[in-house]
Design an enzyme around this catalytic site. Structure first.
Site, short mmCIF file in Angstrom:
data_model
loop_
_atom_site.label_atom_id
_atom_site.label_comp_id
_atom_site.label_asym_id
_atom_site.label_seq_id
_atom_site.Cartn_x
_atom_site.Cartn_y
_atom_site.Cartn_z
CG HIS A 63 18.29 50.39 2.12
ND1 HIS A 63 18.45 49.43 1.13
CD2 HIS A 63 17.91 49.74 3.25
CE1 HIS A 63 18.17 48.23 1.67
NE2 HIS A 63 17.84 48.39 2.94
CG HIS A 92 16.53 45.94 -4.56
ND1 HIS A 92 16.87 44.59 -4.44
CD2 HIS A 92 17.70 46.59 -4.82
CE1 HIS A 92 18.17 44.46 -4.57
NE2 HIS A 92 18.69 45.64 -4.82
CG HIS A 94 20.61 50.04 -6.36
ND1 HIS A 94 21.06 50.11 -5.06
CD2 HIS A 94 20.35 48.73 -6.60
CE1 HIS A 94 21.10 48.88 -4.55
NE2 HIS A 94 20.65 48.02 -5.46
CD GLU A 104 24.07 49.25 -6.15
OE1 GLU A 104 23.78 48.05 -6.02
OE2 GLU A 104 24.46 49.96 -5.20
CG HIS A 117 20.26 44.88 -8.25
ND1 HIS A 117 20.96 45.59 -7.30
CD2 HIS A 117 20.96 45.01 -9.41
CE1 HIS A 117 22.04 46.13 -7.85
NE2 HIS A 117 22.06 45.80 -9.13
CB THR A 200 25.53 46.66 -3.87
OG1 THR A 200 24.10 46.68 -3.84
CG2 THR A 200 26.00 45.86 -5.06
C1 LIG Z 1 20.51 40.78 -1.25
C2 LIG Z 1 20.82 42.13 -1.82
C3 LIG Z 1 20.97 43.22 -0.97
C4 LIG Z 1 21.23 44.48 -1.52
N1 LIG Z 1 21.33 44.65 -2.86
O1 LIG Z 1 21.54 45.88 -3.38
C5 LIG Z 1 21.21 43.61 -3.71
O2 LIG Z 1 21.32 43.85 -4.91
C6 LIG Z 1 20.96 42.32 -3.18
ZN LIG Z 2 20.67 45.94 -5.31
#
Ligand SMILES: Cc1ccn(O)c(=O)c1
Ligand SMILES: [Zn+2]
Length: 258
Positions: A63, A92, A94, A104, A117, A200
């Site tokens: 994901h 990571h 998005h 997001e 993030h 999220t």
């Molecule tokens: C720990 C965690 C899990 C998912 N996401 O998107 C985040 O930004 C942080």
């Molecule tokens: Zn995230």
């Protein structure tokens, strides 16, 4: 339910079935509405100290694509709205399938093409997992950076160059030990929004102190395109791996800037 994702049959509208907190009062992301935020002169500067990792992976977890060290190495975040030291856990992304969507958080309803993030956990806990379950909004501190298309991002290039190697869900590569994570950050971590929110993605725990920077980072069109070739665990392009904004309810969004 099939494992959660971002498709029609397993996306954000379905997550409440396994995670009822999805309809909670402290959910993330949110739309950051400048007319409703409040300047807080008490917000101190943030300090992120990232030490190069000798053993870190860049992986596709189905994901997102994620930089994940094998263990902590003293990389930490302090200051800003934080009362204690937070240990770096992972970063990571998005993103969307085109430049009009992908982030997001939103600013006055505007989405950026992507959001990065940096996840940290409250060091008074024994582990990341305990911090997520610690209850209350101080378990994790997540730095959010909007990405916009512009100049090539030299600091992120070692990471975006690895994206083709993690095209398929469940794949990972070792990140060269000379990768300088600190170089991704702006020189000074000023001008941010901060509020109490949640993960999220499932389990959507309401354990996050969010710190979202006003100034986007730039990446080149080619770097942005690299993300769009990644495949998710449903075998579809991963682009669109963002949760839509959640209601603010009676939370306040504070800013470190006027
Ligand atoms: C720990 C965690 C899990 C998912 N996401 O998107 C985040 O930004 C942080
Ligand atoms: Zn995230």
């Amino acid at each position: 339910m099939a494992p959660w994702g971002y498709e029609k049959d397993n996306g954000p509208a379905h997550w409440h079935k396994d995670c009822p907190i999805a309809n909670g009062k402290n959910q993330s992301p949110i739309d950051l509405i400048n007319g409703e935020v409040k300047y807080d002169s008490g917000l101190k500067p943030l300090t992120a100290k990232y030490v190069p990792f000798s053993d870190a992976k860049f992986l596709n977890n189905g994901h997102s694509v994620q930089f994940q060290p094998s263990a902590g190495n003293g990389s930490e975040l302090t200051g800003g709205p934080l009362a204690v030291k937070y240990n770096f856990e992972q970063f990571h992304f998005h993103w969307g399938n085109n430049d009009t969507e992908g982030s997001e958080h939103r600013v006055d309803g505007k989405m950026y093409p992507a959001e990065l993030h940096f996840v940290h956990w409250n060091s008074t806990n024994p582990s990341f997992k305990d911090a997520v379950g610690s209850g209350g909004p101080n378990g994790l501190a997540v730095l959010g950076f909007f990405l916009k298309v512009g100049a090539e991002n030299a600091a992120l290039k070692p990471i975006t160059d690895l994206i083709p190697k993690v095209k398929d869900a469940g794949t990972s590569v070792t990140v060269p030990s000379n990768f300088d994570m600190q170089a991704i950050l702006p020189a000074t971590l000023t001008d941010y929004y901060t509020y109490d929110g949640s993960l999220t993605t499932p389990p959507l725990a309401e354990c996050v102190k969010w710190i979202v920077f006003k100034q986007p980072l730039e990446v080149s069109a080619a770097q942005m395109e690299a993300f769009r070739s990644v495949i998710n665990r449903d075998g579809k392009p991963m682009g669109g791996n963002y949760r839509p904004p959640c209601p603010l309810h009676d939370r306040a969004v504070k800013t470190s800037f006027k």
